[in-house]
Design a protein around this motif. Structure first.
Motif, PDB file in Angstrom:
ATOM      1  N   TYR A  18      -7.711 -10.894   8.150  1.00  0.00           N
ATOM      2  CA  TYR A  18      -6.507 -10.132   7.860  1.00  0.00           C
ATOM      3  C   TYR A  18      -5.440 -10.433   8.913  1.00  0.00           C
ATOM      4  CZ  TYR A  18      -8.692  -7.295   4.233  1.00  0.00           C
ATOM      5  OH  TYR A  18      -9.280  -6.879   3.075  1.00  0.00           O
ATOM      6  N   VAL A  19      -4.186 -10.474   8.460  1.00  0.00           N
ATOM      7  CA  VAL A  19      -3.063 -10.628   9.382  1.00  0.00           C
ATOM      8  C   VAL A  19      -2.099  -9.473   9.136  1.00  0.00           C
ATOM      9  CG1 VAL A  19      -3.237 -13.135   9.535  1.00  0.00           C
ATOM     10  CG2 VAL A  19      -1.813 -12.118   7.753  1.00  0.00           C
ATOM     11  N   ALA A  20      -1.304  -9.154  10.146  1.00  0.00           N
ATOM     12  CA  ALA A  20      -0.354  -8.043  10.018  1.00  0.00           C
ATOM     13  C   ALA A  20       0.786  -8.444   9.098  1.00  0.00           C
ATOM     14  CB  ALA A  20       0.180  -7.668  11.393  1.00  0.00           C
ATOM     15  N   GLN A  21       1.110  -7.567   8.121  1.00  0.00           N
ATOM     16  CA  GLN A  21       2.225  -7.874   7.223  1.00  0.00           C
ATOM     17  C   GLN A  21       3.544  -7.808   7.981  1.00  0.00           C
ATOM     18  OE1 GLN A  21       1.827  -7.493   3.323  1.00  0.00           O
ATOM     19  NE2 GLN A  21       3.880  -6.960   2.733  1.00  0.00           N
ATOM     20  N   HIS A  22       3.672  -6.877   8.929  1.00  0.00           N
ATOM     21  CA  HIS A  22       4.870  -6.807   9.770  1.00  0.00           C
ATOM     22  C   HIS A  22       4.543  -7.346  11.170  1.00  0.00           C
ATOM     23  CE1 HIS A  22       6.451  -4.475   6.466  1.00  0.00           C
ATOM     24  NE2 HIS A  22       7.642  -4.504   7.027  1.00  0.00           N
ATOM     25  N   HIS A  23       3.880  -6.569  11.988  1.00  0.00           N
ATOM     26  CA  HIS A  23       3.393  -7.028  13.289  1.00  0.00           C
ATOM     27  C   HIS A  23       2.241  -6.137  13.721  1.00  0.00           C
ATOM     28  CE1 HIS A  23       5.573  -3.673  15.014  1.00  0.00           C
ATOM     29  NE2 HIS A  23       6.685  -4.115  14.454  1.00  0.00           N
ATOM     30  N   PRO A  24       1.497  -6.527  14.774  1.00  0.00           N
ATOM     31  CA  PRO A  24       0.263  -5.810  15.115  1.00  0.00           C
ATOM     32  C   PRO A  24       0.455  -4.393  15.645  1.00  0.00           C
ATOM     33  CG  PRO A  24       0.288  -8.010  16.090  1.00  0.00           C
ATOM     34  CD  PRO A  24       1.655  -7.755  15.569  1.00  0.00           C
ATOM     35  N   TRP A  61      15.500   1.357  -0.409  1.00  0.00           N
ATOM     36  CA  TRP A  61      14.500   1.283   0.650  1.00  0.00           C
ATOM     37  C   TRP A  61      13.146   1.000   0.012  1.00  0.00           C
ATOM     38  CZ3 TRP A  61      15.552   1.195   5.722  1.00  0.00           C
ATOM     39  CH2 TRP A  61      16.714   1.810   6.199  1.00  0.00           C
ATOM     40  N   ILE A  62      12.450  -0.003   0.499  1.00  0.00           N
ATOM     41  CA  ILE A  62      11.069  -0.252   0.072  1.00  0.00           C
ATOM     42  C   ILE A  62      10.150   0.303   1.162  1.00  0.00           C
ATOM     43  CG2 ILE A  62       9.391  -1.982  -0.656  1.00  0.00           C
ATOM     44  CD1 ILE A  62      11.814  -1.691  -2.521  1.00  0.00           C
ATOM     45  N   THR A  63       9.214   1.157   0.765  1.00  0.00           N
ATOM     46  CA  THR A  63       8.349   1.843   1.730  1.00  0.00           C
ATOM     47  C   THR A  63       6.876   1.618   1.392  1.00  0.00           C
ATOM     48  OG1 THR A  63       8.326   3.884   0.426  1.00  0.00           O
ATOM     49  CG2 THR A  63      10.118   3.640   2.030  1.00  0.00           C
ATOM     50  N   ASP A  64       6.015   2.132   2.260  1.00  0.00           N
ATOM     51  CA  ASP A  64       4.560   2.105   2.028  1.00  0.00           C
ATOM     52  C   ASP A  64       4.025   0.691   1.803  1.00  0.00           C
ATOM     53  OD1 ASP A  64       4.773   4.829   2.245  1.00  0.00           O
ATOM     54  OD2 ASP A  64       4.532   5.240   0.124  1.00  0.00           O
ATOM     55  N   PHE A  65       4.445  -0.231   2.641  1.00  0.00           N
ATOM     56  CA  PHE A  65       3.919  -1.599   2.572  1.00  0.00           C
ATOM     57  C   PHE A  65       2.434  -1.617   2.925  1.00  0.00           C
ATOM     58  CE2 PHE A  65       8.376  -2.559   2.936  1.00  0.00           C
ATOM     59  CZ  PHE A  65       8.528  -3.790   2.321  1.00  0.00           C
ATOM     60  N   PRO A  66       1.705  -2.613   2.439  1.00  0.00           N
ATOM     61  CA  PRO A  66       0.354  -2.812   2.970  1.00  0.00           C
ATOM     62  C   PRO A  66       0.455  -3.096   4.466  1.00  0.00           C
ATOM     63  CG  PRO A  66       0.718  -4.171   1.012  1.00  0.00           C
ATOM     64  CD  PRO A  66       2.055  -3.614   1.407  1.00  0.00           C
ATOM     65  N   LEU A  67      -0.443  -2.508   5.242  1.00  0.00           N
ATOM     66  CA  LEU A  67      -0.441  -2.759   6.679  1.00  0.00           C
ATOM     67  C   LEU A  67      -0.872  -4.194   6.968  1.00  0.00           C
ATOM     68  CD1 LEU A  67      -0.162  -1.375   9.525  1.00  0.00           C
ATOM     69  CD2 LEU A  67      -2.656  -1.118   9.451  1.00  0.00           C
ATOM     70  N   LEU A  68      -1.863  -4.677   6.200  1.00  0.00           N
ATOM     71  CA  LEU A  68      -2.466  -5.986   6.435  1.00  0.00           C
ATOM     72  C   LEU A  68      -2.500  -6.790   5.147  1.00  0.00           C
ATOM     73  CD1 LEU A  68      -5.560  -4.547   8.330  1.00  0.00           C
ATOM     74  CD2 LEU A  68      -3.564  -5.550   9.427  1.00  0.00           C
ATOM     75  N   GLU A  69      -2.543  -8.092   5.271  1.00  0.00           N
ATOM     76  CA  GLU A  69      -2.773  -8.948   4.110  1.00  0.00           C
ATOM     77  C   GLU A  69      -3.782 -10.021   4.503  1.00  0.00           C
ATOM     78  OE1 GLU A  69       0.839 -10.743   2.811  1.00  0.00           O
ATOM     79  OE2 GLU A  69       1.498 -11.262   4.831  1.00  0.00           O
ATOM     80  N   TYR A  70      -4.582 -10.414   3.528  1.00  0.00           N
ATOM     81  CA  TYR A  70      -5.673 -11.347   3.831  1.00  0.00           C
ATOM     82  C   TYR A  70      -5.166 -12.777   3.796  1.00  0.00           C
ATOM     83  CZ  TYR A  70     -10.391 -13.155   4.158  1.00  0.00           C
ATOM     84  OH  TYR A  70     -11.528 -13.797   4.593  1.00  0.00           O
ATOM     85  N   ASP A  71      -5.398 -13.501   4.866  1.00  0.00           N
ATOM     86  CA  ASP A  71      -5.008 -14.902   4.967  1.00  0.00           C
ATOM     87  C   ASP A  71      -6.243 -15.757   4.692  1.00  0.00           C
ATOM     88  OD1 ASP A  71      -4.490 -17.544   5.976  1.00  0.00           O
ATOM     89  OD2 ASP A  71      -2.780 -16.734   7.071  1.00  0.00           O
ATOM     90  N   GLU A  72      -6.241 -16.421   3.525  1.00  0.00           N
ATOM     91  CA  GLU A  72      -7.420 -17.196   3.123  1.00  0.00           C
ATOM     92  C   GLU A  72      -7.643 -18.402   4.031  1.00  0.00           C
ATOM     93  OE1 GLU A  72      -7.142 -18.105  -1.007  1.00  0.00           O
ATOM     94  OE2 GLU A  72      -7.238 -15.996  -1.634  1.00  0.00           O
ATOM     95  N   GLU A  73      -6.567 -18.995   4.532  1.00  0.00           N
ATOM     96  CA  GLU A  73      -6.712 -20.154   5.418  1.00  0.00           C
ATOM     97  C   GLU A  73      -7.391 -19.766   6.727  1.00  0.00           C
ATOM     98  OE1 GLU A  73      -3.243 -22.490   6.118  1.00  0.00           O
ATOM     99  OE2 GLU A  73      -2.778 -22.714   3.997  1.00  0.00           O
ATOM    100  N   GLU A  74      -6.979 -18.623   7.297  1.00  0.00           N
ATOM    101  CA  GLU A  74      -7.556 -18.187   8.565  1.00  0.00           C
ATOM    102  C   GLU A  74      -8.804 -17.334   8.356  1.00  0.00           C
ATOM    103  OE1 GLU A  74      -5.140 -16.794  11.701  1.00  0.00           O
ATOM    104  OE2 GLU A  74      -3.352 -17.871  11.054  1.00  0.00           O
ATOM    105  N   ASP A  75      -9.063 -16.947   7.100  1.00  0.00           N
ATOM    106  CA  ASP A  75     -10.233 -16.151   6.756  1.00  0.00           C
ATOM    107  C   ASP A  75     -10.266 -14.842   7.560  1.00  0.00           C
ATOM    108  OD1 ASP A  75     -12.573 -15.482   5.418  1.00  0.00           O
ATOM    109  OD2 ASP A  75     -13.858 -16.420   6.924  1.00  0.00           O
TER     110      ASP A  75
END
Length: 596
Positions: free
Chosen positions: A451-457, A435-449
């Motif tokens: 943060y986007v949800a790593q899983h969903h909002p 099991w992989i846990t404790d993912f980052p909630l958000l990751e920065y999308d440089e194209e859209e400038d």
């Protein structure tokens, strides 16, 4: 030519007769695998999805049946009746190899032209040919075994979830487009000209609504759709085992899913999955294996050399650390003798992952160390690097210096490439879950400038990290978890946000105005005004799970009618051009036609 059954009934499947059936009069039906004429005898191997039964026809058994049997060819569809007897020459390769059927009557139900592909196991044929004649490809025993495993797995999943209080509830296929992730497949509406339905990428919003509705344990084995460029083992339509639960936390979801996994692998493969399954944080997985879906069947962990090289005069290392990056390495055991050409190819390989190059140290013996960077280091410095990397005599140390993201991604990919080249997994039959846990909630999308949800909002942040949502979004970890098997993600899920205040902070971190959030997800946000319970769930890729259970590496092998790498079906020729009248009814005009 094609005879009708005229009331004739199949009494047993081809693969079922055994010695205890000897003396019985039986009727079997199926397809001709092979026919042999040995003068006074005609032998037919008759096949259905359960296996093959040898049938023998002779003039002394029934002359009319013998003459008719001599007319048949491979893939003719037959009904044969007769008496089951012990076989004189036993075939140990067949489960039915100790018996045979004396053919007393035969009906040719339908004839067959010569098939464009061989109906045999382990067929070596072009994929598009197999897909064009998929109905023949699916006759092959190895393909049928895979789809039987798929059926049995789905039944086990349904039975287990039913036993544990889950309800199977269908959700809509025609829904609203919420463009956050892959492209939607769109369906135009005739009743609402200019408006479109979307096919669901997952039932995410609807399963959360079911939790609001009080159906506290839901599941569904459901088709999902994503219009994205296809890579290996991706399909535009795929199947999820979708699960959601109310009044739960992470451990509750993980615990019941571990029991589900254990049941499936025991009943399908007789493999005992040891529980509890080990857990690893996202941070540990990335730092040790350069991947959030690490293959743990072999070592070759990534080692951070930054501390021992930060004072060095080698500019590549020094600059990477000064710019906030790192210097890291993996060790290829007993590879110090690897040729320079092979090492240079590995250098080219890591460049595809944006690494600028690959440094290396061959630890040939205590007295012989070869490296193109040795001139920048003292003997003690080289020894310190080898010690930090935990290298032994005979090992090859492979080093990358860059931004952390580039270093980890490149070394993670190099680790898998070396495992392939060194055949570390050639005979490895283990199933290594994590099991992989404790993912980052958000990751920065440089194209859209933004943060986007790593899983969903709707993924819940870790309680202790909520305070950083507005001030330091990149620091926030999610109550999210993936189940990984042998380096492949089998499924993933999360605990959902059920608190309006936290959801508003999440949308703000994603750069959504309140108006935009309501435009996209209004019906869910409206529902959340009426007492939503704490809830969470998980979704498995059923197709990928069946790949593991059936031992194939090709996702198309476990889907009855898949698309090719261009999302095209060579058999049905979908997608196709439709009548102008249909387009006119929908208010659609084609401005550009792809002539391919």
């Amino acid at each position: 030519m094609g005879e009708s059954l005229n009331g004739l009934k199949r009494t047993i499947m081809c693969g079922e007769p055994r010695e205890n059936n000897v003396g019985s009069n039986i009727t079997v039906m199926g397809w001709v695998q092979r026919k042999r004429n040995l003068g006074g005898l005609v032998f037919i191997d008759l096949r259905d999805r359960t296996g093959i039964l040898q049938v023998v026809f002779g003039e002394e058994i029934n002359k009319e049946a013998f003459e008719k049997a001599d007319l048949v060819k491979p893939e003719y569809c037959l009904a044969i009746s007769g008496k089951l007897v012990e076989r004189q020459s036993i075939n140990p390769k067949l489960p039915t190899g100790k018996v045979e059927l004396l053919g007393e009557s035969i009906k040719i139900l339908s004839e067959s032209e010569t098939p464009p592909i061989y109906i045999k196991e382990n067929l070596d044929a072009a994929e598009n040919v197999r897909l064009k004649y998929r109905y023949l490809d699916l006759r092959r025993p190895d393909m049928q075994k895979k789809l039987i495993i798929r059926h049995k797995t789905a039944k086990i999943v349904r039975d287990f979830l039913d036993e544990n209080g889950f309800l199977e509830i269908e959700t809509p296929m025609l829904t609203k487009s919420t463009p956050e992730g892959a492209r939607d497949y769109l369906v135009p509406s005739r009743n609402f000209p200019g408006k479109f339905y979307a096919l669901p990428q997952s039932p995410q919003i609807f399963k959360q609504l079911l939790m609001v509705s009080g159906y506290d344990r839901y599941f569904q084995i459901v088709k999902c759709f994503r219009d994205e460029d296809l890579r290996a083992n991706r399909q535009p339509e795929f199947t999820q085992i979708d699960i959601e639960m109310s009044f739960v936390e992470e451990d509750d979801v993980i615990a019941i899913n571990e029991r589900l996994i254990k049941r499936v692998f025991k009943e399908i493969l007789d493999v005992d999955v040891e529980l509890p399954i080990k857990r690893m944080s996202y941070s540990e997985a990335m730092n040790k294996y350069g991947s959030d879906k690490p293959d743990l069947r072999f070592g070759m962990e990534i080692k951070d050399l930054s501390d021992v090289v930060k004072e060095c005069e080698f500019g590549v290392f020094k600059n990477a650390i000064a710019e906030g990056g790192s210097v890291r390495a993996i060790v290829a055991k007993d590879c110090a003798g690897m040729g320079r050409k092979k090492i240079d190819k590995l250098g080219e390989f890591v460049k595809t992952y944006k690494a600028k190059g690959l440094a290396w140290i061959a630890y040939k013996s205590e007295d012989e160390i070869k490296s193109p960077i040795s001139k920048f280091f003292s003997e003690d410095d080289i020894k310190a690097i080898l010690d930090k990397a935990e290298a032994k005599v005979g090992d090859l140390v492979l080093i990358i210096a860059d931004k952390n993201r580039v270093v980890l991604q490149a070394l993670g990919a190099l680790r898998l490439e070396l495992a392939k080249q060194l055949e570390l997994l050639k005979d490895n039959k283990e199933f290594n879950f994590v099991w992989i846990t404790d993912f980052p909630l958000l990751e920065y999308d440089e194209e859209e400038d933004r943060y986007v949800a790593q899983h969903h909002p709707f993924t819940m942040p870790k309680d202790e990290d909520i305070q950083y949502l507005e001030t330091d979004p990149g620091r926030v970890r999610a109550k999210a978890y993936d189940i990984v098997l042998n380096g492949e993600e089998l499924g993933g899920g999360s605990i959902r946000i059920h608190n309006t205040e936290i959801q508003e902070k999440m949308f703000k971190a994603l750069g959504f105005t309140q108006e935009k959030a309501w435009e996209r997800f209004g019906f869910l946000l409206e529902a959340f005004k009426y007492g939503p319970p704490p809830h969470g769930g998980i979704a498995y890729g059923l197709d990928r799970l069946i790949m593991f259970l059936s031992g194939t590496e090709n996702i198309k092998d476990v889907i009855a009618f898949p698309k090719n790498q261009n999302a095209y079906c060579p058999m049905s020729e979908a997608p196709n051009i439709v009548d102008y009248k249909q387009l006119e009814e929908l208010g659609i005009e084609i401005s550009k036609l792809d002539e391919n």
